[in-house]
Write a protein that holds these residues in place. Structure first.
Motif, PDB file in Angstrom:
ATOM      1  N   MET A 233      41.795 -29.927 -45.413  1.00 21.00           N
ATOM      2  CA  MET A 233      40.802 -28.852 -45.376  1.00 21.00           C
ATOM      3  C   MET A 233      40.409 -28.523 -46.807  1.00 21.00           C
ATOM      4  O   MET A 233      41.255 -28.499 -47.690  1.00 21.00           O
ATOM      5  N   ASN A 234      39.136 -28.264 -47.008  1.00 23.81           N
ATOM      6  CA  ASN A 234      38.764 -27.809 -48.348  1.00 23.81           C
ATOM      7  C   ASN A 234      39.185 -26.347 -48.500  1.00 23.81           C
ATOM      8  O   ASN A 234      39.545 -25.684 -47.531  1.00 23.81           O
ATOM      9  N   SER A 235      39.149 -25.846 -49.700  1.00 26.24           N
ATOM     10  CA  SER A 235      39.670 -24.503 -49.943  1.00 26.24           C
ATOM     11  C   SER A 235      38.894 -23.425 -49.188  1.00 26.24           C
ATOM     12  O   SER A 235      39.484 -22.449 -48.736  1.00 26.24           O
ATOM     13  N   GLU A 236      37.592 -23.590 -49.008  1.00 23.40           N
ATOM     14  CA  GLU A 236      36.815 -22.588 -48.266  1.00 23.40           C
ATOM     15  C   GLU A 236      37.213 -22.584 -46.791  1.00 23.40           C
ATOM     16  O   GLU A 236      37.358 -21.532 -46.174  1.00 23.40           O
ATOM     17  N   GLN A 237      37.420 -23.758 -46.203  1.00 23.24           N
ATOM     18  CA  GLN A 237      37.861 -23.833 -44.810  1.00 23.24           C
ATOM     19  C   GLN A 237      39.245 -23.214 -44.652  1.00 23.24           C
ATOM     20  O   GLN A 237      39.502 -22.486 -43.690  1.00 23.24           O
ATOM     21  N   LEU A 238      40.124 -23.494 -45.595  1.00 21.02           N
ATOM     22  CA  LEU A 238      41.471 -22.924 -45.556  1.00 21.02           C
ATOM     23  C   LEU A 238      41.391 -21.402 -45.674  1.00 21.02           C
ATOM     24  O   LEU A 238      42.078 -20.679 -44.945  1.00 21.02           O
ATOM     25  N   HIS A 239      40.552 -20.911 -46.582  1.00 22.13           N
ATOM     26  CA  HIS A 239      40.371 -19.465 -46.757  1.00 22.13           C
ATOM     27  C   HIS A 239      39.873 -18.835 -45.448  1.00 22.13           C
ATOM     28  O   HIS A 239      40.421 -17.825 -45.001  1.00 22.13           O
ATOM     29  N   GLN A 240      38.860 -19.427 -44.840  1.00 24.37           N
ATOM     30  CA  GLN A 240      38.323 -18.886 -43.587  1.00 24.37           C
ATOM     31  C   GLN A 240      39.365 -18.920 -42.470  1.00 24.37           C
ATOM     32  O   GLN A 240      39.461 -17.986 -41.670  1.00 24.37           O
ATOM     33  N   SER A 241      40.155 -19.977 -42.433  1.00 23.49           N
ATOM     34  CA  SER A 241      41.209 -20.093 -41.429  1.00 23.49           C
ATOM     35  C   SER A 241      42.257 -18.992 -41.603  1.00 23.49           C
ATOM     36  O   SER A 241      42.674 -18.353 -40.633  1.00 23.49           O
ATOM     37  N   ARG A 242      42.674 -18.746 -42.837  1.00 19.57           N
ATOM     38  CA  ARG A 242      43.665 -17.691 -43.093  1.00 19.57           C
ATOM     39  C   ARG A 242      43.083 -16.313 -42.801  1.00 19.57           C
ATOM     40  O   ARG A 242      43.771 -15.441 -42.287  1.00 19.57           O
ATOM     41  N   MET A 243      41.808 -16.125 -43.138  1.00 23.83           N
ATOM     42  CA  MET A 243      41.154 -14.839 -42.843  1.00 23.83           C
ATOM     43  C   MET A 243      41.154 -14.595 -41.329  1.00 23.83           C
ATOM     44  O   MET A 243      41.450 -13.488 -40.885  1.00 23.83           O
ATOM     45  N   ALA A 244      40.835 -15.608 -40.549  1.00 23.16           N
ATOM     46  CA  ALA A 244      40.803 -15.460 -39.090  1.00 23.16           C
ATOM     47  C   ALA A 244      42.196 -15.172 -38.543  1.00 23.16           C
ATOM     48  O   ALA A 244      42.374 -14.303 -37.676  1.00 23.16           O
ATOM     49  N   MET A 245      43.214 -15.880 -39.051  1.00 24.06           N
ATOM     50  CA  MET A 245      44.582 -15.678 -38.594  1.00 24.06           C
ATOM     51  C   MET A 245      45.051 -14.254 -38.909  1.00 24.06           C
ATOM     52  O   MET A 245      45.607 -13.564 -38.053  1.00 24.06           O
ATOM     53  N   LEU A 246      44.814 -13.806 -40.131  1.00 24.40           N
ATOM     54  CA  LEU A 246      45.225 -12.459 -40.513  1.00 24.40           C
ATOM     55  C   LEU A 246      44.450 -11.395 -39.740  1.00 24.40           C
ATOM     56  O   LEU A 246      45.004 -10.359 -39.373  1.00 24.40           O
ATOM     57  N   SER A 247      43.183 -11.641 -39.485  1.00 17.68           N
ATOM     58  CA  SER A 247      42.375 -10.690 -38.713  1.00 17.68           C
ATOM     59  C   SER A 247      42.966 -10.484 -37.329  1.00 17.68           C
ATOM     60  O   SER A 247      43.092  -9.348 -36.860  1.00 17.68           O
ATOM     61  N   GLU A 248      43.338 -11.555 -36.676  1.00 11.69           N
ATOM     62  CA  GLU A 248      43.937 -11.444 -35.343  1.00 11.69           C
ATOM     63  C   GLU A 248      45.272 -10.715 -35.407  1.00 11.69           C
ATOM     64  O   GLU A 248      45.577  -9.891 -34.545  1.00 11.69           O
TER      65      GLU A 248
END
Length: 183
Positions: A9-24
């Motif tokens: 994953m590129n860093s932006e995809q990883l960032h978005q993935s972590r943001m979604a996980m933390l949001s939930e």
């Protein structure tokens, strides 16, 4: 044709993935009730969790006025006023929406600082709002609030690490992120 490793994953995809996980994760914490493990007494300083739409994930400082029976308490807010702003607002809350005031964190904050993805509370609009660090620009930390969808910059002096009241004691949630100067 070059092979592409789909697990990278590129860093932006990883960032978005972590943001979604933390949001939930934050949404599930914000919508749950506290475990009722403490009986409050008149004069106890507490925080009450709002369950109103648009305010979920916020905590407000209050003082216990009295028990009204059946695990309900009458409280007086420390920062919220009546509509005519003549006196502190009073309300009744179920015990599962009330928690003791978290311990002071000034030593912890100055020693460790905040990191990307740390779960924090921000003092804004008369209460503490639960979110996580999404970025740092200059001396300000951007905090994303999953329950409202806002992403707002704050100076560090209005932030504290988020803690949960669980089975009669305060626990820090695990630190999630990178130290800012590493990227």
């Amino acid at each position: 044709m070059a092979r592409i490793n789909v697990t990278e994953m590129n860093s932006e995809q990883l960032h978005q993935s972590r943001m979604a996980m933390l949001s939930e994760s934050i949404k599930s914490i914000a919508f749950k009730k506290q475990q009722i493990t403490k009986e409050f007494e008149k004069g106890d300083e507490v925080e009450v969790a709002s369950q109103e739409l648009g305010f979920i994930g916020s905590y407000y400082a209050a003082i216990i006025i009295c028990s009204t029976g059946d695990d309900y308490y009458r409280i007086k807010y420390k920062t919220l006023l009546t509509d005519d702003e003549s006196e502190p607002l009073e309300d009744v809350f179920f015990a599962a929406e009330i928690r003791p005031v978290p311990p002071n964190q000034y030593e912890t904050m100055s020693e460790n600082g905040f990191r990307l993805y740390d779960m924090v509370d921000v003092f804004d609009n008369d209460g503490w709002w639960f979110g996580f660090i999404s970025a740092k620009v200059g001396d300000e930390y951007y905090v994303y609030f999953p329950t409202t969808g806002d992403n707002i910059a704050y100076p560090p002096h209005v932030l504290r690490f988020h803690q949960e009241w669980s089975y009669g004691k305060w626990i820090f949630l695990p630190r999630q992120g990178k130290i800012f100067n590493l990227y």
